[in-house]
Motif scaffolding. Sequence first.
Motif, mmCIF file in Angstrom:
data_model
loop_
_atom_site.group_PDB
_atom_site.id
_atom_site.type_symbol
_atom_site.label_atom_id
_atom_site.label_comp_id
_atom_site.label_asym_id
_atom_site.label_seq_id
_atom_site.Cartn_x
_atom_site.Cartn_y
_atom_site.Cartn_z
ATOM 1 N N UNK A 55 -14.618 14.040 5.324
ATOM 2 C CA UNK A 55 -15.535 13.201 4.545
ATOM 3 C C UNK A 55 -16.095 13.893 3.309
ATOM 4 N N UNK A 56 -16.201 15.212 3.346
ATOM 5 C CA UNK A 56 -16.832 15.924 2.226
ATOM 6 C C UNK A 56 -16.212 17.298 2.047
ATOM 7 N N UNK A 57 -16.230 17.754 0.820
ATOM 8 C CA UNK A 57 -15.755 19.109 0.516
ATOM 9 C C UNK A 57 -16.992 19.964 0.264
ATOM 10 N N UNK A 58 -17.256 20.882 1.181
ATOM 11 C CA UNK A 58 -18.444 21.714 1.073
ATOM 12 C C UNK A 58 -18.154 22.968 0.256
ATOM 13 N N UNK A 87 -14.579 18.862 5.347
ATOM 14 C CA UNK A 87 -15.120 18.871 6.704
ATOM 15 C C UNK A 87 -15.384 17.445 7.153
ATOM 16 N N UNK A 88 -15.421 17.267 8.461
ATOM 17 C CA UNK A 88 -15.719 15.966 9.047
ATOM 18 C C UNK A 88 -17.231 15.734 9.073
ATOM 19 N N UNK A 117 -24.058 14.055 10.171
ATOM 20 C CA UNK A 117 -24.159 15.513 10.180
ATOM 21 C C UNK A 117 -22.779 16.105 9.968
ATOM 22 N N UNK A 118 -22.674 17.057 9.048
ATOM 23 C CA UNK A 118 -21.394 17.731 8.853
ATOM 24 C C UNK A 118 -21.020 18.496 10.122
ATOM 25 N N UNK A 119 -19.753 18.486 10.460
ATOM 26 C CA UNK A 119 -19.275 19.127 11.687
ATOM 27 C C UNK A 119 -19.500 20.631 11.685
ATOM 28 N N UNK A 120 -19.781 21.204 10.539
ATOM 29 C CA UNK A 120 -20.041 22.642 10.441
ATOM 30 C C UNK A 120 -21.502 22.998 10.680
ATOM 31 N N UNK A 121 -22.380 22.001 10.837
ATOM 32 C CA UNK A 121 -23.815 22.237 10.995
ATOM 33 C C UNK A 121 -24.174 22.264 12.484
#
Length: 185
Positions: free
Chosen positions: A161-164, A170-171, A136-140
């Motif tokens: 881990x990912x560029x949203x 974001x982690x 799960x993205x840390x922003x969710x």
Amino acid sequence: MDKEFDSLPETIVLPKTGQTVIFDVYRPDKDFQDLYEIWWEVIDKGQSYLQYTTNEQEFQEVFVSKSCFVFRLMDNNKTIGAFHLKPSAPGRASHTGCYERIVHKDYRNIGLGGLMLDMIHKFAPLMGYEALIAYVFATNGASIASNLKKGLVQIGRIPRSSKLKNLDYVDTIIFHKTLITGDIN
């Protein structure tokens, strides 16, 4: 879907809204169009999945080619959300189920995500899974909260881990839960 589920479809009343939904296995003739629209909106928003863009073929390969379950409104048969369960990896890790959830934007924050986790916990053991894992993205915040509420434990974090979309990197938080009890050695 590899397995038949005799108990489905199942009628459920959503506690927060009183709406009646039907929980069922994914049926392309009933669910494809509504579910693809939800998928497209989620991908376009760019906050929950890795894809930059999507199309129907990718949707079929990524989301509904696995064991997919849906929630439909009872009054009009509209598909409002779904999850799939798949092995986290083939072979020696196939006893751990990995799941992903999507919910139509008009039906978020009414408890559907938690209900999905209840159903994941119910059906994962029937499908042979001994544990669950989720990324799960840390922003969710909603997904993080529902995973914790349903007893999953944060076991790791992957930095940047990912560029949203419209955000920086974001982690990703890794959640886990063992489904079997007793001696596991």
